[in-house]
Design a protein around this motif. Structure first.
Motif, PDB file in Angstrom:
ATOM      1  N   LYS A  40       0.804  -1.215   0.000  1.00  0.00           N
ATOM      2  CA  LYS A  40       0.000   0.000   0.000  1.00  0.00           C
ATOM      3  C   LYS A  40       0.841   1.271   0.000  1.00  0.00           C
ATOM      4  CE  LYS A  40      -4.190  -1.920   1.641  1.00  0.00           C
ATOM      5  NZ  LYS A  40      -4.852  -2.532   0.524  1.00  0.00           N
ATOM      6  N   LYS A  41       2.109   1.135   0.338  1.00  0.00           N
ATOM      7  CA  LYS A  41       3.019   2.272   0.357  1.00  0.00           C
ATOM      8  C   LYS A  41       2.492   3.430   1.200  1.00  0.00           C
ATOM      9  CE  LYS A  41       4.847   1.170  -4.217  1.00  0.00           C
ATOM     10  NZ  LYS A  41       5.463  -0.096  -3.770  1.00  0.00           N
ATOM     11  N   TRP A  42       1.911   3.103   2.356  1.00  0.00           N
ATOM     12  CA  TRP A  42       1.414   4.154   3.233  1.00  0.00           C
ATOM     13  C   TRP A  42       2.521   4.759   4.073  1.00  0.00           C
ATOM     14  CZ3 TRP A  42      -3.153   0.694   5.146  1.00  0.00           C
ATOM     15  CH2 TRP A  42      -4.233   0.834   4.262  1.00  0.00           C
ATOM     16  N   MET A  43       3.515   3.938   4.400  1.00  0.00           N
ATOM     17  CA  MET A  43       4.609   4.434   5.231  1.00  0.00           C
ATOM     18  C   MET A  43       5.924   3.841   4.732  1.00  0.00           C
ATOM     19  SD  MET A  43       2.789   4.065   8.988  1.00  0.00           S
ATOM     20  CE  MET A  43       4.143   4.569  10.005  1.00  0.00           C
ATOM     21  N   THR A  44       7.025   4.449   5.169  1.00  0.00           N
ATOM     22  CA  THR A  44       8.322   3.903   4.777  1.00  0.00           C
ATOM     23  C   THR A  44       8.782   2.890   5.821  1.00  0.00           C
ATOM     24  OG1 THR A  44       9.588   5.522   6.021  1.00  0.00           O
ATOM     25  CG2 THR A  44       8.938   6.118   3.778  1.00  0.00           C
ATOM     26  N   GLU A  46      11.476   2.946   7.517  1.00  0.00           N
ATOM     27  CA  GLU A  46      12.006   3.630   8.705  1.00  0.00           C
ATOM     28  C   GLU A  46      10.892   3.991   9.659  1.00  0.00           C
ATOM     29  OE1 GLU A  46      13.161   4.709   5.660  1.00  0.00           O
ATOM     30  OE2 GLU A  46      14.990   3.531   5.933  1.00  0.00           O
ATOM     31  N   GLU A  47       9.777   4.503   9.098  1.00  0.00           N
ATOM     32  CA  GLU A  47       8.667   4.898   9.951  1.00  0.00           C
ATOM     33  C   GLU A  47       8.096   3.683  10.677  1.00  0.00           C
ATOM     34  OE1 GLU A  47       6.586   6.836   6.690  1.00  0.00           O
ATOM     35  OE2 GLU A  47       6.542   8.668   7.872  1.00  0.00           O
ATOM     36  N   ILE A  48       8.045   2.541   9.986  1.00  0.00           N
ATOM     37  CA  ILE A  48       7.526   1.331  10.623  1.00  0.00           C
ATOM     38  C   ILE A  48       8.466   0.889  11.740  1.00  0.00           C
ATOM     39  CG2 ILE A  48       6.982  -1.099  10.267  1.00  0.00           C
ATOM     40  CD1 ILE A  48       4.954   0.574   9.010  1.00  0.00           C
ATOM     41  N   VAL A  49       9.766   1.000  11.487  1.00  0.00           N
ATOM     42  CA  VAL A  49      10.735   0.622  12.514  1.00  0.00           C
ATOM     43  C   VAL A  49      10.563   1.508  13.754  1.00  0.00           C
ATOM     44  CG1 VAL A  49      13.180   0.549  13.092  1.00  0.00           C
ATOM     45  CG2 VAL A  49      12.407  -0.339  10.923  1.00  0.00           C
ATOM     46  N   ASP A  50      10.397   2.818  13.521  1.00  0.00           N
ATOM     47  CA  ASP A  50      10.160   3.729  14.648  1.00  0.00           C
ATOM     48  C   ASP A  50       8.888   3.336  15.380  1.00  0.00           C
ATOM     49  OD1 ASP A  50      11.349   6.804  13.023  1.00  0.00           O
ATOM     50  OD2 ASP A  50      12.388   5.079  13.875  1.00  0.00           O
ATOM     51  N   SER A  51       7.861   2.997  14.602  1.00  0.00           N
ATOM     52  CA  SER A  51       6.596   2.600  15.207  1.00  0.00           C
ATOM     53  C   SER A  51       6.780   1.353  16.067  1.00  0.00           C
ATOM     54  CB  SER A  51       5.569   2.326  14.103  1.00  0.00           C
ATOM     55  OG  SER A  51       4.387   1.836  14.652  1.00  0.00           O
ATOM     56  N   MET A  52       7.554   0.393  15.579  1.00  0.00           N
ATOM     57  CA  MET A  52       7.822  -0.817  16.358  1.00  0.00           C
ATOM     58  C   MET A  52       8.542  -0.476  17.648  1.00  0.00           C
ATOM     59  SD  MET A  52       6.810  -3.820  15.600  1.00  0.00           S
ATOM     60  CE  MET A  52       7.886  -5.142  16.095  1.00  0.00           C
ATOM     61  N   ALA A  53       9.539   0.415  17.555  1.00  0.00           N
ATOM     62  CA  ALA A  53      10.304   0.785  18.748  1.00  0.00           C
ATOM     63  C   ALA A  53       9.382   1.425  19.784  1.00  0.00           C
ATOM     64  CB  ALA A  53      11.440   1.734  18.377  1.00  0.00           C
ATOM     65  N   ILE A  54       8.562   2.357  19.339  1.00  0.00           N
ATOM     66  CA  ILE A  54       7.633   3.021  20.246  1.00  0.00           C
ATOM     67  C   ILE A  54       6.664   2.002  20.840  1.00  0.00           C
ATOM     68  CG2 ILE A  54       5.756   4.695  20.403  1.00  0.00           C
ATOM     69  CD1 ILE A  54       7.155   6.324  18.251  1.00  0.00           C
ATOM     70  N   SER A  55       6.154   1.106  19.986  1.00  0.00           N
ATOM     71  CA  SER A  55       5.190   0.109  20.460  1.00  0.00           C
ATOM     72  C   SER A  55       5.797  -0.812  21.496  1.00  0.00           C
ATOM     73  CB  SER A  55       4.698  -0.739  19.285  1.00  0.00           C
ATOM     74  OG  SER A  55       4.144   0.075  18.299  1.00  0.00           O
ATOM     75  N   ASN A  56       7.104  -1.069  21.391  1.00  0.00           N
ATOM     76  CA  ASN A  56       7.757  -1.932  22.359  1.00  0.00           C
ATOM     77  C   ASN A  56       8.001  -1.218  23.677  1.00  0.00           C
ATOM     78  OD1 ASN A  56       8.859  -4.772  21.735  1.00  0.00           O
ATOM     79  ND2 ASN A  56       9.026  -3.700  19.805  1.00  0.00           N
ATOM     80  N   THR A  57       8.078   0.102  23.629  1.00  0.00           N
ATOM     81  CA  THR A  57       8.435   0.850  24.827  1.00  0.00           C
ATOM     82  C   THR A  57       7.239   1.132  25.717  1.00  0.00           C
ATOM     83  OG1 THR A  57       9.994   1.990  23.403  1.00  0.00           O
ATOM     84  CG2 THR A  57       9.766   2.815  25.629  1.00  0.00           C
ATOM     85  N   ILE A  58       6.120   1.495  25.117  1.00  0.00           N
ATOM     86  CA  ILE A  58       4.990   1.868  25.956  1.00  0.00           C
ATOM     87  C   ILE A  58       4.227   0.616  26.377  1.00  0.00           C
ATOM     88  CG2 ILE A  58       4.871   3.959  24.600  1.00  0.00           C
ATOM     89  CD1 ILE A  58       2.345   3.125  23.492  1.00  0.00           C
ATOM     90  N   PRO A  59       3.441   0.718  27.447  1.00  0.00           N
ATOM     91  CA  PRO A  59       2.737  -0.464  27.939  1.00  0.00           C
ATOM     92  C   PRO A  59       1.672  -0.950  26.958  1.00  0.00           C
ATOM     93  CG  PRO A  59       2.050   1.482  29.144  1.00  0.00           C
ATOM     94  CD  PRO A  59       3.205   1.891  28.297  1.00  0.00           C
ATOM     95  N   VAL A  68      -2.517   1.014  16.315  1.00  0.00           N
ATOM     96  CA  VAL A  68      -3.052   2.352  16.589  1.00  0.00           C
ATOM     97  C   VAL A  68      -2.150   3.418  15.976  1.00  0.00           C
ATOM     98  CG1 VAL A  68      -3.664   3.999  18.383  1.00  0.00           C
ATOM     99  CG2 VAL A  68      -4.120   1.583  18.728  1.00  0.00           C
ATOM    100  N   PHE A  69      -0.837   3.242  16.155  1.00  0.00           N
ATOM    101  CA  PHE A  69       0.115   4.225  15.647  1.00  0.00           C
ATOM    102  C   PHE A  69       0.022   4.341  14.129  1.00  0.00           C
ATOM    103  CE2 PHE A  69       3.867   6.778  16.435  1.00  0.00           C
ATOM    104  CZ  PHE A  69       4.499   6.799  15.208  1.00  0.00           C
ATOM    105  N   ILE A  70       0.058   3.192  13.466  1.00  0.00           N
ATOM    106  CA  ILE A  70       0.024   3.210  12.007  1.00  0.00           C
ATOM    107  C   ILE A  70      -1.316   3.742  11.505  1.00  0.00           C
ATOM    108  CG2 ILE A  70       0.143   1.785   9.934  1.00  0.00           C
ATOM    109  CD1 ILE A  70       2.024  -0.069  11.435  1.00  0.00           C
ATOM    110  N   GLY A  71      -2.407   3.271  12.105  1.00  0.00           N
ATOM    111  CA  GLY A  71      -3.725   3.741  11.702  1.00  0.00           C
ATOM    112  C   GLY A  71      -3.836   5.246  11.812  1.00  0.00           C
ATOM    113  N   ARG A  72      -3.321   5.780  12.897  1.00  0.00           N
ATOM    114  CA  ARG A  72      -3.381   7.215  13.120  1.00  0.00           C
ATOM    115  C   ARG A  72      -2.508   7.954  12.118  1.00  0.00           C
ATOM    116  NH1 ARG A  72      -0.275  10.839  14.897  1.00  0.00           N
ATOM    117  NH2 ARG A  72      -0.939  12.671  16.075  1.00  0.00           N
TER     118      ARG A  72
END
Lengths: 188, 188
Positions: A40-44, A46-59, A68-72
């Motif tokens: 779908k080429k919605w994100m790059t 790098e952005e997905i990697v950042d999203s994964m990092a954030i998702s791993n950090t917060i509860p 939620v992050f990607i959808g938003r």
């Protein structure tokens, strides 16, 4: 309407991802990359990697956080809602259905075999994703060192992932400004 | 147990579970004990169920407990409660990520976090591999002790096939998971 179309796409995208993510948060990544980045080429990446990092950090669960992050990112609050519904529904349906047949399913060797096979596939898919992302992200020797240390700390020292990510953030910050000042002095 | 308690228990679980997936289980068990949600035997049923359902464990558990306690309304309340903290926190974090994404500090932070994520993915290969490919936990002594037999042979074949299908032929990961699962049902 374009907006509605994208919301449906987000919904189905995450419905599929949630349905086939077997093995935890990391197993979600190959599916997300294939759907969100490649198709779908919605994100790059790098952005997905950042999203994964954030998702791993917060509860909370990585899968939900990531969705939620990607959808938003793709479509604001409606996008987040579409992603959430997509992620939650397969769980919901599976559990309600499975609970009717729980006894017959839990010990069924075919079912267990299915999940064993799926987990092996997930392992391979994560490996491919790791390699693909590594190629894009690891550019300097410091990147290699950071990745290696993170790997060792997580696997052998059992240190919580959050601390490692925070550590990486601090190290990254320090190195970033070090490089900045070193380059400035070179210019003089 | 009424819906309000259900909401509270799972909101707490969603808020304080760091690390996602299996890391949530201890806190979940504690919460269930404090609030008399279920006994140890039912919890091990829950564990078994979470092995054979796709998607996020925390979410599946919430749906299961909610459904068992108060039918479909219970499942809805519990599921919503467990993901609500994620939604709130992600929105806050994403807002700041968007706003300060271009700033030097955030760039520096993520320049460290990205290689960490690569290390994290590599670690995930090990963890998912432990439950699908490896005979024992991933420790140096185990690898040395088992030698070549550390990796089970049939899963290894699956692994290599999946690796090639995804790495070289870029086949859709969902298809690979399905094929591996079906093959696993009969061969594993």
């Amino acid at each position: 309407m374009q907006k509605i179309k994208i919301l449906w796409e987000i919904f189905f995208c995450f419905f599929r991802i949630s349905l086939f993510t077997i093995g935890g948060g990391a197993a979600m990544l190959p599916l997300v990359i294939d759907a969100v980045v490649d198709k779908k080429k919605w994100m790059t990446k790098e952005e997905i990697v950042d999203s994964m990092a954030i998702s791993n950090t917060i509860p909370g669960t990585i899968i939900v956080n990531n969705s939620v992050f990607i959808g938003r990112t793709v479509a604001g609050i409606p996008g987040a809602i579409a992603a959430i519904l997509g992620v939650v529904l397969p769980s919901f349906i599976c559990i309600v259905v499975i609970m009717q047949f729980l006894d017959k399913i839990i010990d069924n060797s075919y079912v267990l075999g299915f999940f064993k096979g799926a987990l092996v596939a997930a392992t391979a898919l994560i490996a491919v994703a790791c390699f693909g992302i590594g190629k894009d992200i690891i550019k300097k020797i410091t990147d290699v060192v950071i990745a290696l240390i993170a790997f060792v700390l997580i696997v052998f020292c059992n240190i919580s992932i959050i601390f490692i990510i925070i550590g990486g953030a601090v190290v990254g910050l320090i190195l970033y400004f070090l490089r900045f000042y070193i380059n400035k002095r070179r210019e003089k | 147990m009424n819906l309000l308690t259900l909401f509270y228990v799972f909101f707490r679980i969603g808020l304080f579970s760091f690390g996602g997936g299996y890391a949530m289980l201890p806190f979940m068990y504690e919460s269930f004990q404090s609030f008399n949600v279920m006994d140890a035997e039912e919890f091990s049923n829950l564990l078994a169920l979470s092995q054979i359902t796709p998607g996020a464990i925390g979410l599946n558990a919430a749906t299961y407990v909610g459904y068992a306690t108060a039918g479909v309304p219970g499942a809805i309340v519990a599921s919503f409660a467990v993901i609500l903290p994620s939604i709130i926190i992600i929105f806050i974090v994403a807002h700041f990520y968007d706003k300060y994404m271009k700033s030097k500090i955030v760039e520096g932070i993520f320049s460290g976090i990205r290689p960490v994520t690569v290390g994290l993915l590599a670690a995930s290969i090990v963890f998912v591999g432990e439950s699908s490919l490896f005979v024992a936990d991933f420790t140096i002594s185990n690898i040395l002790e088992y030698g070549v037999r550390y990796i089970s042979i049939i899963p290894l074949c699956f692994f290599i096939v999946a690796l090639v299908l995804r790495g070289k032929f870029k086949i859709n990961p969902i298809i690979i998971i399905l094929v591996a699962g079906i093959a696993g049902a009969f061969l594993l």
